[in-house]
Design a protein around this motif. Sequence first.
Motif, mmCIF file in Angstrom:
data_model
loop_
_atom_site.group_PDB
_atom_site.id
_atom_site.type_symbol
_atom_site.label_atom_id
_atom_site.label_comp_id
_atom_site.label_asym_id
_atom_site.label_seq_id
_atom_site.Cartn_x
_atom_site.Cartn_y
_atom_site.Cartn_z
ATOM 1 N N SER A 75 -15.050 -0.330 -29.696
ATOM 2 C CA SER A 75 -15.980 -0.016 -30.785
ATOM 3 C C SER A 75 -17.294 -0.771 -30.619
ATOM 4 O O SER A 75 -18.374 -0.210 -30.830
ATOM 5 C CB SER A 75 -15.346 -0.364 -32.134
ATOM 6 O OG SER A 75 -14.179 0.381 -32.362
ATOM 7 N N LEU A 76 -17.199 -2.035 -30.214
ATOM 8 C CA LEU A 76 -18.406 -2.829 -30.001
ATOM 9 C C LEU A 76 -19.201 -2.290 -28.821
ATOM 10 O O LEU A 76 -20.434 -2.240 -28.856
ATOM 11 C CB LEU A 76 -18.033 -4.299 -29.762
ATOM 12 C CG LEU A 76 -19.203 -5.279 -29.625
ATOM 13 C CD1 LEU A 76 -20.110 -5.235 -30.858
ATOM 14 C CD2 LEU A 76 -18.680 -6.701 -29.413
ATOM 15 N N PHE A 77 -18.497 -1.864 -27.774
ATOM 16 C CA PHE A 77 -19.174 -1.290 -26.607
ATOM 17 C C PHE A 77 -19.894 0.000 -26.987
ATOM 18 O O PHE A 77 -21.043 0.232 -26.572
ATOM 19 C CB PHE A 77 -18.155 -1.027 -25.495
ATOM 20 C CG PHE A 77 -18.761 -0.473 -24.239
ATOM 21 C CD1 PHE A 77 -19.555 -1.269 -23.421
ATOM 22 C CD2 PHE A 77 -18.533 0.846 -23.864
ATOM 23 C CE1 PHE A 77 -20.109 -0.757 -22.249
ATOM 24 C CE2 PHE A 77 -19.079 1.359 -22.703
ATOM 25 C CZ PHE A 77 -19.866 0.552 -21.889
ATOM 26 N N ILE A 78 -19.243 0.847 -27.769
ATOM 27 C CA ILE A 78 -19.871 2.088 -28.225
ATOM 28 C C ILE A 78 -21.101 1.770 -29.078
ATOM 29 O O ILE A 78 -22.144 2.432 -28.967
ATOM 30 C CB ILE A 78 -18.867 2.940 -29.026
ATOM 31 C CG1 ILE A 78 -17.751 3.436 -28.106
ATOM 32 C CG2 ILE A 78 -19.566 4.131 -29.688
ATOM 33 C CD1 ILE A 78 -16.628 4.149 -28.830
ATOM 34 N N PHE A 79 -20.988 0.746 -29.914
ATOM 35 C CA PHE A 79 -22.127 0.324 -30.732
ATOM 36 C C PHE A 79 -23.306 -0.102 -29.850
ATOM 37 O O PHE A 79 -24.451 0.288 -30.087
ATOM 38 C CB PHE A 79 -21.710 -0.829 -31.646
ATOM 39 C CG PHE A 79 -22.839 -1.435 -32.434
ATOM 40 C CD1 PHE A 79 -23.211 -0.907 -33.664
ATOM 41 C CD2 PHE A 79 -23.546 -2.534 -31.942
ATOM 42 C CE1 PHE A 79 -24.253 -1.458 -34.381
ATOM 43 C CE2 PHE A 79 -24.588 -3.087 -32.653
ATOM 44 C CZ PHE A 79 -24.950 -2.546 -33.874
ATOM 45 N N LEU A 80 -23.030 -0.903 -28.832
ATOM 46 C CA LEU A 80 -24.080 -1.395 -27.943
ATOM 47 C C LEU A 80 -24.687 -0.256 -27.126
ATOM 48 O O LEU A 80 -25.901 -0.234 -26.881
ATOM 49 C CB LEU A 80 -23.514 -2.475 -27.006
ATOM 50 C CG LEU A 80 -23.055 -3.761 -27.701
ATOM 51 C CD1 LEU A 80 -22.311 -4.666 -26.728
ATOM 52 C CD2 LEU A 80 -24.249 -4.504 -28.301
#
Length: 218
Positions: A75-80
Amino acid sequence: MEPIEKTITSLDWMTLTLFMALVVLALGKYLYHKKFLNFIILPFNDKYILLHNKKGQFSHWFHLLLTLFQLINLSLFIFLVSNTFELIPYEKNIATYFMILGTLTLFELVKFLVQMLTGLVFNSLNLIGSLVFSKISYLNYGSIVISFANILLIYISTGSKTVIYATISMILLIYGIGITKLLKNHQKALFPYFMYFILYLCTLEIAPLVLIGSYLKG
């Protein structure tokens, strides 16, 4: 000279998110050390799949901890990625991250239920359960790579498309190894359902990746 508007994203909540993910991984390693040792060599050795792919594998705490680690980091990777490619038109903050986390969790849960329902319909629940467990395990392993990418994108190479493309390539490589081993280990069992398996790969596995890749390229 005209002033240039620059949005500064707070790193505090990202640091806390990464810390929580590492705590989850460390907890899994501490509580289930032998399982973790088998898991960490997964792409090179199928021992983890062979030993732990049995009834109740999805509800085992080690598997649940690794899946939670995966969801947090992915989820954090998708956000970034959405931040780098400006895919989200509104304000990018912690609320956006939780929206992505909730959507991803719901997507994976629905996908899991559909897969298990398919196994129930075709009277091959054990086979489908084995395939799904193996696939999730490889995705969980890939989340370790994603966690390193998140650290790079947040603290070192902010907004680096090279890091993003390299990470996606590594994830596809790990996932490809997993799919190849699945086909090799279950080729006899899958033969009667080969067309259904290809259809499943195209609709639930390959199609989302193609759509995401096309969106990023566009």
